[in-house]
Design a protein around this motif. Structure first.
Motif, mmCIF file in Angstrom:
data_model
loop_
_atom_site.group_PDB
_atom_site.id
_atom_site.type_symbol
_atom_site.label_atom_id
_atom_site.label_comp_id
_atom_site.label_asym_id
_atom_site.label_seq_id
_atom_site.Cartn_x
_atom_site.Cartn_y
_atom_site.Cartn_z
ATOM 1 N N CYS A 188 65.277 60.412 -12.133
ATOM 2 C CA CYS A 188 64.578 59.393 -12.944
ATOM 3 C C CYS A 188 65.026 57.976 -11.821
ATOM 4 C CB CYS A 188 65.552 59.698 -14.003
ATOM 5 S SG CYS A 188 65.227 60.014 -14.773
ATOM 6 N N CYS A 189 66.218 57.752 -10.746
ATOM 7 C CA CYS A 189 66.451 56.639 -10.421
ATOM 8 C C CYS A 189 64.863 56.371 -9.338
ATOM 9 C CB CYS A 189 67.649 57.246 -9.629
ATOM 10 S SG CYS A 189 69.047 57.947 -10.034
ATOM 11 N N VAL A 190 64.901 55.230 -9.081
ATOM 12 C CA VAL A 190 64.183 54.538 -7.944
ATOM 13 C C VAL A 190 64.998 54.526 -6.824
ATOM 14 C CG1 VAL A 190 62.937 52.487 -7.257
ATOM 15 C CG2 VAL A 190 63.702 52.999 -10.204
ATOM 16 N N ARG A 191 63.781 55.154 -6.216
ATOM 17 C CA ARG A 191 64.052 56.103 -4.477
ATOM 18 C C ARG A 191 64.252 54.401 -3.614
ATOM 19 N NH1 ARG A 191 63.875 61.359 -2.874
ATOM 20 N NH2 ARG A 191 64.907 60.447 -0.735
ATOM 21 N N ASP A 192 65.605 54.672 -2.556
ATOM 22 C CA ASP A 192 65.471 53.859 -1.916
ATOM 23 C C ASP A 192 64.848 54.254 -0.457
ATOM 24 O OD1 ASP A 192 65.547 51.482 -0.186
ATOM 25 O OD2 ASP A 192 67.981 51.683 -0.670
ATOM 26 N N PRO A 193 63.790 53.582 -0.366
ATOM 27 C CA PRO A 193 63.176 54.286 0.978
ATOM 28 C C PRO A 193 64.271 54.306 2.436
ATOM 29 C CG PRO A 193 62.060 52.456 -0.138
ATOM 30 C CD PRO A 193 62.733 52.438 -0.671
ATOM 31 N N ALA A 194 65.096 53.292 1.831
ATOM 32 C CA ALA A 194 66.576 53.274 3.417
ATOM 33 C C ALA A 194 67.144 54.582 3.171
ATOM 34 C CB ALA A 194 66.617 51.787 3.043
ATOM 35 N N GLU A 195 66.992 54.454 2.297
ATOM 36 C CA GLU A 195 68.431 55.835 2.022
ATOM 37 C C GLU A 195 67.813 57.009 2.799
ATOM 38 O OE1 GLU A 195 69.108 56.536 -1.773
ATOM 39 O OE2 GLU A 195 71.113 54.710 -2.382
ATOM 40 N N VAL A 197 70.229 60.199 2.753
ATOM 41 C CA VAL A 197 70.119 61.528 2.101
ATOM 42 C C VAL A 197 70.267 60.965 0.440
ATOM 43 C CG1 VAL A 197 72.613 62.133 2.152
ATOM 44 C CG2 VAL A 197 71.848 61.888 3.696
ATOM 45 N N LEU A 198 69.673 62.157 -0.399
ATOM 46 C CA LEU A 198 69.130 61.549 -1.434
ATOM 47 C C LEU A 198 70.775 61.504 -2.595
ATOM 48 C CD1 LEU A 198 67.821 61.856 -4.423
ATOM 49 C CD2 LEU A 198 68.060 64.435 -4.256
ATOM 50 N N ASN A 199 71.209 60.062 -3.409
ATOM 51 C CA ASN A 199 72.014 60.262 -4.074
ATOM 52 C C ASN A 199 71.588 60.304 -5.020
ATOM 53 O OD1 ASN A 199 74.499 59.463 -5.157
ATOM 54 N ND2 ASN A 199 73.539 57.186 -5.340
ATOM 55 N N THR A 200 72.313 62.195 -5.570
ATOM 56 C CA THR A 200 72.443 62.588 -6.333
ATOM 57 C C THR A 200 72.994 61.869 -7.826
ATOM 58 O OG1 THR A 200 74.191 63.866 -6.135
ATOM 59 C CG2 THR A 200 72.055 65.027 -5.495
ATOM 60 N N GLN A 201 74.219 61.701 -8.023
ATOM 61 C CA GLN A 201 74.703 60.277 -8.946
ATOM 62 C C GLN A 201 74.267 59.324 -8.727
ATOM 63 O OE1 GLN A 201 79.382 60.417 -7.676
ATOM 64 N NE2 GLN A 201 78.776 62.320 -7.166
ATOM 65 N N CYS A 202 73.449 58.724 -8.606
ATOM 66 C CA CYS A 202 73.024 57.482 -9.037
ATOM 67 C C CYS A 202 72.464 57.364 -10.455
ATOM 68 C CB CYS A 202 71.229 57.662 -7.617
ATOM 69 S SG CYS A 202 70.059 58.439 -8.828
ATOM 70 N N GLY A 203 72.627 58.380 -11.369
ATOM 71 C CA GLY A 203 72.011 58.149 -12.572
ATOM 72 C C GLY A 203 73.504 58.131 -13.799
ATOM 73 N N TYR A 204 74.975 58.294 -12.786
ATOM 74 C CA TYR A 204 76.091 58.003 -13.665
ATOM 75 C C TYR A 204 75.654 56.675 -13.950
ATOM 76 C CZ TYR A 204 77.639 62.506 -11.685
ATOM 77 O OH TYR A 204 77.726 63.490 -11.665
ATOM 78 N N ASP A 205 76.130 56.625 -15.630
ATOM 79 C CA ASP A 205 76.815 55.491 -16.427
ATOM 80 C C ASP A 205 75.679 54.470 -15.903
ATOM 81 O OD1 ASP A 205 79.320 56.988 -16.396
ATOM 82 O OD2 ASP A 205 79.720 55.862 -14.682
ATOM 83 N N ILE A 218 66.140 52.844 -12.439
ATOM 84 C CA ILE A 218 66.240 54.410 -12.751
ATOM 85 C C ILE A 218 64.800 54.296 -13.008
ATOM 86 C CG2 ILE A 218 68.157 55.441 -13.799
ATOM 87 C CD1 ILE A 218 66.639 54.338 -16.441
ATOM 88 N N HIS A 219 63.896 54.248 -13.858
ATOM 89 C CA HIS A 219 62.385 54.309 -13.621
ATOM 90 C C HIS A 219 61.881 54.691 -15.815
ATOM 91 C CE1 HIS A 219 60.228 55.442 -9.965
ATOM 92 N NE2 HIS A 219 61.217 56.209 -10.456
ATOM 93 N N THR A 220 62.199 53.117 -16.507
ATOM 94 C CA THR A 220 62.303 53.558 -17.373
ATOM 95 C C THR A 220 61.078 53.295 -18.484
ATOM 96 O OG1 THR A 220 61.620 50.778 -17.611
ATOM 97 C CG2 THR A 220 63.683 51.026 -17.177
ATOM 98 N N LYS A 221 59.857 54.323 -17.866
ATOM 99 C CA LYS A 221 58.317 54.632 -18.408
ATOM 100 C C LYS A 221 58.749 55.793 -18.529
ATOM 101 C CE LYS A 221 55.818 50.580 -17.042
ATOM 102 N NZ LYS A 221 54.822 50.928 -16.343
ATOM 103 N N GLY A 222 58.041 56.690 -20.006
ATOM 104 C CA GLY A 222 58.144 57.607 -20.684
ATOM 105 C C GLY A 222 57.137 58.743 -19.229
#
Length: 337
Positions: A188-195, A197-205, A218-222
């Motif tokens: 669900c996270c909005v990816r940062d092109p500069a990253e 390595v994938l951050n699998t904890q970006c959606g915490y809290d 994050i993406h807020t659309k269904g």
């Protein structure tokens, strides 16, 4: 004119259509067998083949079903069309035509119903996605499928991120001890092109923040709304694909039916030429004359003669329809004076 001969071409099976249908179906047969093998291998890795009840334990959709069902249908159709064309088997060719026609009409009916009952389809799609959100952590294949859909369509949940409250690992209840509480999956996270390595904890809290703050993370659309938007943006491509598939199915049906007609014409011509040579049933006059004058007064002989005379046409029709023609006679051209 005397001394001249007229040449008449007898009915024969078209080689081009026969071998085109054979080659066309052998590709689908191989692909179907490959899909089916992949599906069975995936079930074997997950232990489903040793425990069939595991199929009903999963609350959501098992993506392996796609490989098994599609592979099975393609294998059956490919086998019927391939062997039916190669062996000139009218039963398999008719089965191929009917099965393919049934699939075509099911696709057509589904498209019409989806257009007429759009609101009902949207509600069912919401329900389907939410059921799979609940089972997100229960099956790795389902998890990968949901992550792919959310990343591809830049969405989160069926209607929005709050749909993840349905999952026991992501809900925001105070009794939830999970570290993923009030969060969303990384897809669900909005990816940062500069990253890199994938951050699998970006959606915490992330759902503890205000909605405006969530939009930056994050993406807020269904996914249902994003899927409808994707269909509208790519309507010509999607329609072209479905029309191409439909034309391919219609072409396969016509080709198989044309081959069936050719085979029947060859058999009918062979039966006509060999009727007198293969029919040995005596008529009532031959039975009575061979039996002598007493046949007219003997009840058993007269009854036998009556049965032969009565059922001779029926038995003759059955005999000729089941008599396999000599393969050497098929496709030959006769020269008539």
């Amino acid at each position: 004119m005397p001394g001249k001969h007229q040449h008449f071409q007898e009915p024969e099976v078209g080689c081009c259509g026969k071998y085109f249908l054979f080659g066309f179906n052998i590709v689908f047969w191989v692909l179907g067998a490959l899909f089916l093998a992949i599906g069975l291998w995936a079930w074997g890795e997950k232990g489903v083949l040793s425990n069939i009840s595991a199929l009903t334990d999963l609350g959501g959709f098992d993506p392996v079903w796609l490989f098994v069902v599609v592979g099975g249908v393609m294998s059956v159709l490919g086998f019927a069309g391939c062997i039916g064309a190669l062996r000139e088997n009218t039963f398999l060719l008719k089965f191929f035509s009917v099965f393919l026609g049934l699939i075509f009409f099911l696709e057509l009916a589904t498209g019409i119903l989806a257009f007429v009952f759009k609101d009902w389809i949207r509600d069912q799609l919401n329900l389907f996605i939410n059921n799979n959100v609940k089972a997100y952590r229960d099956d790795i294949d389902l998890q990968n499928l949901i992550d792919f859909a959310q990343e591809y369509w830049s969405c989160c949940g069926a209607r929005g991120p709050n749909d993840w409250n349905l999952n026991i690992y992501f809900n925001c209840t105070d009794l939830n001890p999970s570290r993923e509480r009030c969060g969303v999956p990384f897809s669900c996270c909005v990816r940062d092109p500069a990253e890199d390595v994938l951050n699998t904890q970006c959606g915490y809290d992330v759902r503890l923040k205000l909605e405006l703050e969530q939009q930056g993370s994050i993406h807020t659309k269904g996914c249902v709304g994003q899927f409808e938007k994707w269909l509208q943006d790519n309507l010509i491509i999607v329609a072209g694909v479905f029309v191409g598939i439909a034309l391919l199915q219609i072409f396969g049906i016509c080709l198989a039916q044309n081959l069936v007609s050719d085979i029947k014409a060859v058999k009918a011509n062979w039966n006509k030429q060999n009727l007198e040579n293969h029919w040995l049933t005596p008529t009532i006059s031959k039975v009575l004359s061979a039996s002598g004058p007493l046949a007219w007064t003997h009840p058993a002989l007269f009854s036998l003669a009556w049965v032969v005379h009565t059922f001779e046409p029926t038995f003759k029709t059955w005999y000729l329809s089941h008599k396999s023609p000599d393969s050497r006679l098929l496709g030959k051209k006769a020269i008539w004076p």
